[in-house]
Write a protein that holds these residues in place. Sequence first.
Motif, PDB file in Angstrom:
ATOM      1  N   ARG A  40       0.821  -1.225   0.000  1.00  0.00           N
ATOM      2  CA  ARG A  40       0.000   0.000   0.000  1.00  0.00           C
ATOM      3  C   ARG A  40       0.848   1.265   0.000  1.00  0.00           C
ATOM      4  O   ARG A  40       0.493   2.257  -0.630  1.00  0.00           O
ATOM      5  CB  ARG A  40      -0.949  -0.006   1.186  1.00  0.00           C
ATOM      6  CG  ARG A  40      -2.006  -1.098   1.051  1.00  0.00           C
ATOM      7  CD  ARG A  40      -2.858  -1.209   2.269  1.00  0.00           C
ATOM      8  NE  ARG A  40      -3.717  -0.032   2.343  1.00  0.00           N
ATOM      9  CZ  ARG A  40      -4.659   0.110   3.239  1.00  0.00           C
ATOM     10  NH1 ARG A  40      -4.885  -0.819   4.133  1.00  0.00           N
ATOM     11  NH2 ARG A  40      -5.402   1.202   3.252  1.00  0.00           N
ATOM     12  N   THR A  43       1.906   1.943  -3.436  1.00  0.00           N
ATOM     13  CA  THR A  43       0.777   2.459  -4.218  1.00  0.00           C
ATOM     14  C   THR A  43       0.652   3.967  -4.040  1.00  0.00           C
ATOM     15  O   THR A  43       0.463   4.699  -5.016  1.00  0.00           O
ATOM     16  CB  THR A  43      -0.532   1.753  -3.815  1.00  0.00           C
ATOM     17  OG1 THR A  43      -0.384   0.353  -4.054  1.00  0.00           O
ATOM     18  CG2 THR A  43      -1.715   2.287  -4.600  1.00  0.00           C
ATOM     19  N   VAL A  44       0.787   4.453  -2.798  1.00  0.00           N
ATOM     20  CA  VAL A  44       0.740   5.900  -2.540  1.00  0.00           C
ATOM     21  C   VAL A  44       1.898   6.588  -3.252  1.00  0.00           C
ATOM     22  O   VAL A  44       1.709   7.605  -3.923  1.00  0.00           O
ATOM     23  CB  VAL A  44       0.774   6.188  -1.024  1.00  0.00           C
ATOM     24  CG1 VAL A  44       0.938   7.681  -0.758  1.00  0.00           C
ATOM     25  CG2 VAL A  44      -0.472   5.645  -0.348  1.00  0.00           C
ATOM     26  N   TYR A  45       3.098   6.038  -3.131  1.00  0.00           N
ATOM     27  CA  TYR A  45       4.275   6.620  -3.777  1.00  0.00           C
ATOM     28  C   TYR A  45       4.093   6.659  -5.291  1.00  0.00           C
ATOM     29  O   TYR A  45       4.347   7.685  -5.932  1.00  0.00           O
ATOM     30  CB  TYR A  45       5.522   5.813  -3.404  1.00  0.00           C
ATOM     31  CG  TYR A  45       6.795   6.351  -4.003  1.00  0.00           C
ATOM     32  CD1 TYR A  45       7.550   7.290  -3.336  1.00  0.00           C
ATOM     33  CD2 TYR A  45       7.242   5.913  -5.255  1.00  0.00           C
ATOM     34  CE1 TYR A  45       8.724   7.793  -3.882  1.00  0.00           C
ATOM     35  CE2 TYR A  45       8.398   6.400  -5.806  1.00  0.00           C
ATOM     36  CZ  TYR A  45       9.141   7.340  -5.120  1.00  0.00           C
ATOM     37  OH  TYR A  45      10.288   7.844  -5.674  1.00  0.00           O
ATOM     38  N   ASN A  46       3.626   5.544  -5.870  1.00  0.00           N
ATOM     39  CA  ASN A  46       3.439   5.478  -7.326  1.00  0.00           C
ATOM     40  C   ASN A  46       2.405   6.488  -7.804  1.00  0.00           C
ATOM     41  O   ASN A  46       2.582   7.107  -8.851  1.00  0.00           O
ATOM     42  CB  ASN A  46       3.017   4.070  -7.750  1.00  0.00           C
ATOM     43  CG  ASN A  46       4.154   3.075  -7.694  1.00  0.00           C
ATOM     44  OD1 ASN A  46       5.317   3.445  -7.688  1.00  0.00           O
ATOM     45  ND2 ASN A  46       3.810   1.805  -7.626  1.00  0.00           N
ATOM     46  N   ARG A  47       1.335   6.639  -7.042  1.00  0.00           N
ATOM     47  CA  ARG A  47       0.301   7.610  -7.419  1.00  0.00           C
ATOM     48  C   ARG A  47       0.888   9.021  -7.408  1.00  0.00           C
ATOM     49  O   ARG A  47       0.663   9.807  -8.320  1.00  0.00           O
ATOM     50  CB  ARG A  47      -0.886   7.497  -6.471  1.00  0.00           C
ATOM     51  CG  ARG A  47      -2.056   8.346  -6.856  1.00  0.00           C
ATOM     52  CD  ARG A  47      -3.307   8.048  -6.045  1.00  0.00           C
ATOM     53  NE  ARG A  47      -3.058   7.878  -4.623  1.00  0.00           N
ATOM     54  CZ  ARG A  47      -3.355   6.772  -3.935  1.00  0.00           C
ATOM     55  NH1 ARG A  47      -3.896   5.734  -4.525  1.00  0.00           N
ATOM     56  NH2 ARG A  47      -3.114   6.705  -2.641  1.00  0.00           N
ATOM     57  N   PHE A  48       1.669   9.323  -6.406  1.00  0.00           N
ATOM     58  CA  PHE A  48       2.296  10.633  -6.320  1.00  0.00           C
ATOM     59  C   PHE A  48       3.293  10.817  -7.456  1.00  0.00           C
ATOM     60  O   PHE A  48       3.341  11.867  -8.093  1.00  0.00           O
ATOM     61  CB  PHE A  48       3.002  10.804  -4.975  1.00  0.00           C
ATOM     62  CG  PHE A  48       3.432  12.201  -4.726  1.00  0.00           C
ATOM     63  CD1 PHE A  48       4.687  12.631  -5.102  1.00  0.00           C
ATOM     64  CD2 PHE A  48       2.569  13.102  -4.137  1.00  0.00           C
ATOM     65  CE1 PHE A  48       5.082  13.937  -4.895  1.00  0.00           C
ATOM     66  CE2 PHE A  48       2.959  14.409  -3.923  1.00  0.00           C
ATOM     67  CZ  PHE A  48       4.222  14.826  -4.305  1.00  0.00           C
ATOM     68  N   GLU A  49       4.089   9.788  -7.734  1.00  0.00           N
ATOM     69  CA  GLU A  49       5.076   9.849  -8.808  1.00  0.00           C
ATOM     70  C   GLU A  49       4.402  10.076 -10.163  1.00  0.00           C
ATOM     71  O   GLU A  49       4.848  10.887 -10.965  1.00  0.00           O
ATOM     72  CB  GLU A  49       5.890   8.559  -8.835  1.00  0.00           C
ATOM     73  CG  GLU A  49       7.029   8.577  -9.825  1.00  0.00           C
ATOM     74  CD  GLU A  49       7.856   7.317  -9.747  1.00  0.00           C
ATOM     75  OE1 GLU A  49       9.057   7.434  -9.485  1.00  0.00           O
ATOM     76  OE2 GLU A  49       7.291   6.220  -9.952  1.00  0.00           O
ATOM     77  N   ALA A  50       3.289   9.383 -10.406  1.00  0.00           N
ATOM     78  CA  ALA A  50       2.569   9.531 -11.676  1.00  0.00           C
ATOM     79  C   ALA A  50       2.047  10.953 -11.857  1.00  0.00           C
ATOM     80  O   ALA A  50       2.015  11.479 -12.964  1.00  0.00           O
ATOM     81  CB  ALA A  50       1.415   8.538 -11.748  1.00  0.00           C
ATOM     82  N   GLN A  51       1.656  11.594 -10.771  1.00  0.00           N
ATOM     83  CA  GLN A  51       1.104  12.948 -10.844  1.00  0.00           C
ATOM     84  C   GLN A  51       2.183  14.016 -10.991  1.00  0.00           C
ATOM     85  O   GLN A  51       1.904  15.115 -11.442  1.00  0.00           O
ATOM     86  CB  GLN A  51       0.284  13.271  -9.592  1.00  0.00           C
ATOM     87  CG  GLN A  51      -0.972  12.463  -9.467  1.00  0.00           C
ATOM     88  CD  GLN A  51      -1.651  12.679  -8.116  1.00  0.00           C
ATOM     89  OE1 GLN A  51      -1.117  13.335  -7.235  1.00  0.00           O
ATOM     90  NE2 GLN A  51      -2.827  12.116  -7.974  1.00  0.00           N
ATOM     91  N   SER A  70       3.200  12.073   2.765  1.00  0.00           N
ATOM     92  CA  SER A  70       1.837  11.592   2.501  1.00  0.00           C
ATOM     93  C   SER A  70       1.639  10.192   3.061  1.00  0.00           C
ATOM     94  O   SER A  70       0.585   9.877   3.610  1.00  0.00           O
ATOM     95  CB  SER A  70       1.551  11.590   0.998  1.00  0.00           C
ATOM     96  OG  SER A  70       1.615  12.897   0.495  1.00  0.00           O
TER      97      SER A  70
END
Length: 111
Positions: A40, A43-51, A70
Amino acid sequence: MTDIDLLVDGERVDLIDTIRLLQRDPYPGGHRYRLILSGRALTVYNRFEAQNSVSERPLDPAAIFFAIESIAAGMSGEGQIPPRFILNTVDEVIRDGDQVSVQGVCSLPIH
């Protein structure tokens, strides 16, 4: 290993036992950390990286610290106890399959 695995000089430390303060020249420094994110937390890191990433460049250190903030913000007990360490720099980010490792310099708090 849990979703968040933090080692400071080889010793396991809870992420909530740290604060994140980005410094170009860490003071007093003298310690090394390695933060491994999976599950999880990844997942937070990847979402931030994608943005926030631009083309294929990795996130800059400030953005990486914001992603770590975050993740920490969602943890029970965050900010309720004095920190044991201050994470100061991001020297290396290694993506290895289903985990990301962030490494850098950290410091003991000055009282």
